[in-house]
Design an enzyme around this catalytic site. Structure first.
Site, short mmCIF file in Angstrom:
data_model
loop_
_atom_site.label_atom_id
_atom_site.label_comp_id
_atom_site.label_asym_id
_atom_site.label_seq_id
_atom_site.Cartn_x
_atom_site.Cartn_y
_atom_site.Cartn_z
N GLU A 7 -22.23 -13.46 14.03
CA GLU A 7 -22.62 -14.12 12.79
C GLU A 7 -24.12 -14.02 12.53
O GLU A 7 -24.65 -14.63 11.62
CB GLU A 7 -22.18 -15.58 12.83
CG GLU A 7 -20.67 -15.70 12.96
CD GLU A 7 -20.20 -17.12 12.76
OE1 GLU A 7 -21.05 -18.02 12.73
OE2 GLU A 7 -19.00 -17.32 12.61
N TYR B 145 -25.99 -31.02 18.44
CA TYR B 145 -25.17 -32.22 18.62
C TYR B 145 -25.96 -33.45 18.18
O TYR B 145 -25.40 -34.36 17.55
CB TYR B 145 -24.79 -32.37 20.10
CG TYR B 145 -23.91 -31.24 20.62
CD1 TYR B 145 -22.54 -31.28 20.39
CD2 TYR B 145 -24.46 -30.16 21.31
CE1 TYR B 145 -21.74 -30.25 20.87
CE2 TYR B 145 -23.65 -29.14 21.78
CZ TYR B 145 -22.30 -29.18 21.55
OH TYR B 145 -21.50 -28.17 22.01
N HIS C 117 -18.52 -23.44 17.27
CA HIS C 117 -19.43 -22.57 18.03
C HIS C 117 -20.82 -22.54 17.40
O HIS C 117 -21.75 -22.04 18.00
CB HIS C 117 -18.84 -21.16 18.10
CG HIS C 117 -18.55 -20.54 16.79
ND1 HIS C 117 -17.37 -20.77 16.11
CD2 HIS C 117 -19.29 -19.71 16.03
CE1 HIS C 117 -17.42 -20.07 14.98
NE2 HIS C 117 -18.57 -19.44 14.90
#
Length: 104
Positions: free
Chosen positions: A84, A25, A56
DNA sequence: CTCGTGACTTACG
DNA sequence: ACGTAAGCCACGA
């Protein structure tokens, strides 16, 4: 409902995160020229493009995965990341700094 | 405009 | 290491 200019920038950057990689973030916030990762979280929480925008793949700067779908430490987010190629151990990202994609 | 809230981050005890 | 406080900024009331 129209998106704010701020949200467009957040989603635009988030969509660029490659599979198997993650960002934080704070990195997004800095790329936008603000010092509040909290504001980025607000935008992603309201993500109208999910899962078009891989929110995500955005985690906290301390290695925690952060929240997803309105909940904190959501196991769904951990599961998606594992699929992933990003290992998750008890809510924490394995090899966090290696998977991290810097936006500079 | 002010106020409260939040998928955050850092500092302090 | 852990919990709390403060700073941060977008958004809705």
């Amino acid at each position: 409902m129209p998106l704010t200019h701020f949200q467009k920038k957040v989603y635009s950057l988030t969509k660029k995160i490659p599979k198997g990689k993650i960002t934080t973030y704070a990195e997004i916030a800095k790329a936008l020229g603000i010092r509040s990762a909290q504001a980025v979280g607000t935008a992603l929480k309201r993500n109208p493009f999910a899962p078009g925008v891989p929110c995500h793949r955005v985690v906290r700067s301390d290695g925690r995965i952060g929240g997803y779908a309105g909940k904190m430490d959501n196991p769904k987010k951990a599961q998606l990341l594992r699929e992933e190629g990003v290992g998750i151990k008890d809510g924490n990202v394995e090899d966090f700094e290696k998977k991290l994609k810097r936006l500079c």
